[in-house]
Design an enzyme around this catalytic site. Structure first.
Site, PDB file in Angstrom:
ATOM      1  N   HIS A 196       7.587  29.750  58.904  1.00 48.17           N
ATOM      2  CA  HIS A 196       6.817  29.975  57.678  1.00 48.17           C
ATOM      3  C   HIS A 196       5.325  29.922  57.913  1.00 48.17           C
ATOM      4  O   HIS A 196       4.560  30.716  57.390  1.00 48.17           O
ATOM      5  CB  HIS A 196       7.136  28.894  56.653  1.00 48.17           C
ATOM      6  CG  HIS A 196       8.250  29.273  55.758  1.00 48.17           C
ATOM      7  ND1 HIS A 196       8.387  30.543  55.278  1.00 48.17           N
ATOM      8  CD2 HIS A 196       9.266  28.555  55.251  1.00 48.17           C
ATOM      9  CE1 HIS A 196       9.460  30.577  54.512  1.00 48.17           C
ATOM     10  NE2 HIS A 196      10.017  29.380  54.493  1.00 48.17           N
ATOM     11  N   GLU A 218      25.500  47.380  67.952  1.00 47.24           N
ATOM     12  CA  GLU A 218      25.187  46.040  68.462  1.00 47.24           C
ATOM     13  C   GLU A 218      26.155  45.632  69.552  1.00 47.24           C
ATOM     14  O   GLU A 218      25.999  44.596  70.183  1.00 47.24           O
ATOM     15  CB  GLU A 218      25.301  45.014  67.323  1.00 47.24           C
ATOM     16  CG  GLU A 218      24.356  45.271  66.189  1.00 47.24           C
ATOM     17  CD  GLU A 218      24.669  44.422  64.964  1.00 47.24           C
ATOM     18  OE1 GLU A 218      23.972  43.426  64.756  1.00 47.24           O
ATOM     19  OE2 GLU A 218      25.612  44.764  64.234  1.00 47.24           O
ATOM     20  N   ASP A 227      21.534  41.639  69.019  1.00 55.67           N
ATOM     21  CA  ASP A 227      22.917  41.394  69.433  1.00 55.67           C
ATOM     22  C   ASP A 227      23.321  42.251  70.632  1.00 55.67           C
ATOM     23  O   ASP A 227      24.037  41.776  71.507  1.00 55.67           O
ATOM     24  CB  ASP A 227      23.876  41.639  68.262  1.00 55.67           C
ATOM     25  CG  ASP A 227      23.931  40.440  67.332  1.00 55.67           C
ATOM     26  OD1 ASP A 227      23.957  39.304  67.848  1.00 55.67           O
ATOM     27  OD2 ASP A 227      23.912  40.618  66.104  1.00 55.67           O
ATOM     28  N   CYS A 283      16.628  48.492  64.808  1.00 54.36           N
ATOM     29  CA  CYS A 283      16.143  47.461  63.891  1.00 54.36           C
ATOM     30  C   CYS A 283      16.126  46.083  64.542  1.00 54.36           C
ATOM     31  O   CYS A 283      15.853  45.092  63.889  1.00 54.36           O
ATOM     32  CB  CYS A 283      16.965  47.450  62.617  1.00 54.36           C
ATOM     33  SG  CYS A 283      18.715  47.192  62.918  1.00 54.36           S
TER      34      CYS A 283
HETATM   35  C1  PEP Z   1      20.345  42.820  65.661  1.00 54.38           C
HETATM   36  O1  PEP Z   1      21.391  42.297  66.050  1.00 54.38           O
HETATM   37  O2  PEP Z   1      19.528  43.395  66.419  1.00 54.38           O
HETATM   38  C2  PEP Z   1      19.998  42.803  64.231  1.00 54.38           C
HETATM   39  C3  PEP Z   1      18.954  43.471  63.767  1.00 54.38           C
HETATM   40  O3  PEP Z   1      20.764  42.032  63.406  1.00 54.38           O
HETATM   41  P1  PEP Z   1      20.582  40.444  63.240  1.00 54.38           P
HETATM   42  O4  PEP Z   1      19.332  40.041  63.970  1.00 54.38           O
HETATM   43  O5  PEP Z   1      20.527  40.216  61.774  1.00 54.38           O
HETATM   44  O6  PEP Z   1      21.837  39.960  63.883  1.00 54.38           O
HETATM   45 MG    MG Z   2      22.936  41.630  64.649  1.00 52.88          MG
END
Ligand code: PEP
Ligand code: MG
Length: 571
Positions: A189, A431, A455, A502
């Site tokens: 934070h 992932e 992941d 992402c």
């Molecule tokens: C990922 O696994 O890259 C992802 C974006 O999902 P999270 O970080 O929420 O597992």
């Molecule tokens: Mg993930």
């Protein structure tokens, strides 16, 4: 003069006198109490005073940081009145006849440990909220004063073990030029707030409170993550120049706020943001984001004591879609299970939660939960440009089943006379290595891919992303990862589909040129990384980077890749 390394949490350079913000001494002894009613009253008084203080801090935060950050204190206030937290404390006092301090400490630690063991950075930060609130209540129980950074009235840099959200909300930017702490990470934070306040910050230095004395002159270099202690006049001069250069740099970034993201040789890519709640949309708009690349919907489920209703979910999705107008919003369906527990969903403990019953696996079995979310999403689809993706897809069959449920609910809604958009793209997160390897086959059926490298790296390298000891294996530039990423992008393009990313890798300045060269279409990152990334991409030639592809993919180590890219892109 000496230097100290840390994690650059907020950009910029600050030069000022050190002000050490000492944590209050909160040690106590566990005691037996005779008068349980009196002890409970003492606890209630401490809770009440803490609430009053937090209301004030929340109002300060609203004025200096805006509504979004003030909401953190609404969360703190909720902790103080949450029966799941307060009732067990009172029960402990009553049933075990122990003092309020000991009861508070035990219950709070139980919740803190629970949140800290979750694999999601956002949820781990909830542990910081509970710590922050607990300290305040404890200080009142022990009658020790709590530090008040709002009283600072000269230019300083704050030095602390850690800064709590309430400390940060009280910082007056006119006097507090920056801060540096022993602990914390980029997603804590305090780091997030420092970025909103736009004051330089370095966290995780481990020893800054030992190395710096009150009144020392220090430099916080939030660009390179360095703290300089008692610098010479010449060194100060150098950093003043760095400060000026950074101010100019920010002006250049801001010029691109309303511009598309285009490389030097004219390739357009999309820079979008990862969000956890509808409140996060404000940050995307302020930073010129072109959409939402990942809406992690599990926070809707985790903040509650029961499953969110279809209507509650509909309101959240509609709010994000409406705020984003015609810009794309990629919503990920529920990614829960394994170690991301829901208190109200009774799942058996597993030996390997990361490889266990989670995300789409759970949703396909508990299709009652899944259908509710799908209905809420479909109903919201007419309010903007919605795309839906499923997490943790390992087989085509999982994707087909999930898509069939989605289409079934669409039919149901239409049968009920409810409007649903017919233009919703349906994609998957990549992932799991099996999916990356046969991306060709997937690409025939999905509308898009979003590569979740957080992941994907953990599964490819067989290295638990929560385990510090194997964190050296988190290697986004490892040629194995690059080959998988390339495979996914090529597969998408061969079928006329798009590929995004992402995971954290998408906002990394070494990875960005590689990904641009591999042809990634969409980069989803934290909102504050968007303008620097857009600026970086503007100076990169996609064609030149694409010409390095074969060489990069056949390299042997992550280091080789990094050295090569640094050299080619002057980093
Ligand atoms: C990922 O696994 O890259 C992802 C974006 O999902 P999270 O970080 O929420 O597992
Ligand atoms: Mg993930």
């Amino acid at each position: 003069m000496s230097k100290l390394k840390g994690i650059a949490a907020s950009n910029g350079v600050a030069i000022a006198k050190a002000y050490t913000l000492e944590a209050p001494e909160l040690s106590f002894e566990t005691k037996k109490v005779g008068d349980v009613a009196k002890e409970t009253e003492r606890l209630q008084d401490a809770l009440d005073v803490s609430k009053q203080e937090l209301e004030k801090i929340k109002e300060n935060a609203r004025q200096s940081l805006g509504d979004e950050h003030a909401e953190i204190f609404s969360a703190h206030l909720l902790v103080l009145s949450d029966p799941e937290m307060i009732t067990p404390i009172k029960d402990k006092i009553k049933n075990e006849n122990i003092n309020a301090e000991a009861a508070l400490d035990e219950v709070a630690n139980m919740f803190i440990n629970m949140f800290e063991s979750m694999d999601n950075a956002y949820m781990r930060e909830r542990a910081a909220d509970i710590k922050d609130v607990t300290k305040r209540v404890m200080a009142h129980l022990l009658k020790v004063s709590f530090p008040d950074p709002a009283l600072i009235d000269e230019e300083v840099i704050i030095i602390a073990e850690d800064l709590t959200p309430s400390d940060t909300a009280q910082l007056n930017k006119q006097f507090v030029k920056g801060f540096t702490t022993n602990i914390g990470g980029r997603t804590s934070h305090s780091a997030i707030m420092a970025r909103s306040l736009e004051i330089p910050a370095i966290v995780g230095t481990k020893t800054v409170t030992d190395d710096v004395k009150d009144g020392d002159i220090i430099i916080v270099d939030g660009i390179d993550g360095e703290v300089v202690i008692n610098p010479s006049d010449d060194v100060i001069k150098t950093y003043r120049k760095k400060q000026d250069d950074f101010a100019k740099q920010k002006e250049i970034w801001a010029q691109l706020k309303d511009e598309p993201t285009v490389s030097k040789d004219g390739t357009h890519v999309e820079l979008v943001a990862n969000i956890g709640t509808p409140n996060d949309v404000e940050g995307i708009i302020n930073n010129g984001g072109e959409g939402v690349g990942l809406y992690r919907t599990e926070f809707l489920y985790m903040g509650n004591s029961d499953f969110p209703s279809e209507d509650d979910q509909f309101d959240a999705y509609k709010s994000v879609l409406e705020q984003m107008g015609d810009k794309p919003v990629v919503v990920r369906t529920l990614d829960i299970g394994g170690d991301k527990e829901l208190s109200y969903l009774d799942l058996p403990k597993e030996m390997n939660p990361f490889l266990g019953f989670r995300a789409i696996r759970l949703c396909l079995e508990r299709d009652d939960i899944f259908r509710t979310q799908l209905r809420a999403l479909l109903r919201a689809s007419t309010y903007g440009n919605l795309k839906i993706m499923f997490p943790m897809i390992a087989t085509l069959d999982e994707f087909r089943q999930a898509k069939a449920l989605l289409l079934d609910e669409k039919d149901n809604l239409k049968g009920e006379g409810i409007d649903v958009s017919d233009d919703i793209e349906i994609g998957i997160m990549v992932e799991i290595p099996s999916t990356a390897v046969i991306a060709r086959q997937f690409a025939k059926e999905v509308d898009f891919f979003s590569i979740g490298t957080n992941d994907l790296i953990q599964y490819t390298m067989a290295a638990d992303r929560m385990n510090e000891r194997v964190s050296y294996l988190y290697q986004p530039y490892h040629p194995a990862i690059l080959n998988l990423v390339n495979n996914v992008i090529e597969a998408a393009h061969a079928e006329g589909k798009w590929a995004g990313m992402c995971g954290e890798m998408a906002g990394d300045s070494i990875a960005i040129p590689i990904l641009l060269g591999l042809g990634l279409d969409e980069f989803s990152m934290s909102a504050t990384s968007i303008l620097p990334a857009r600026t970086q991409i503007k100076d990169l030639s996609k064609e030149e980077l694409a010409s390095y592809k074969d060489e990069l993919l056949s390299m042997s180590t992550a280091d080789e890749v990094e050295t090569f890219i640094r050299e080619k892109t002057n980093q």
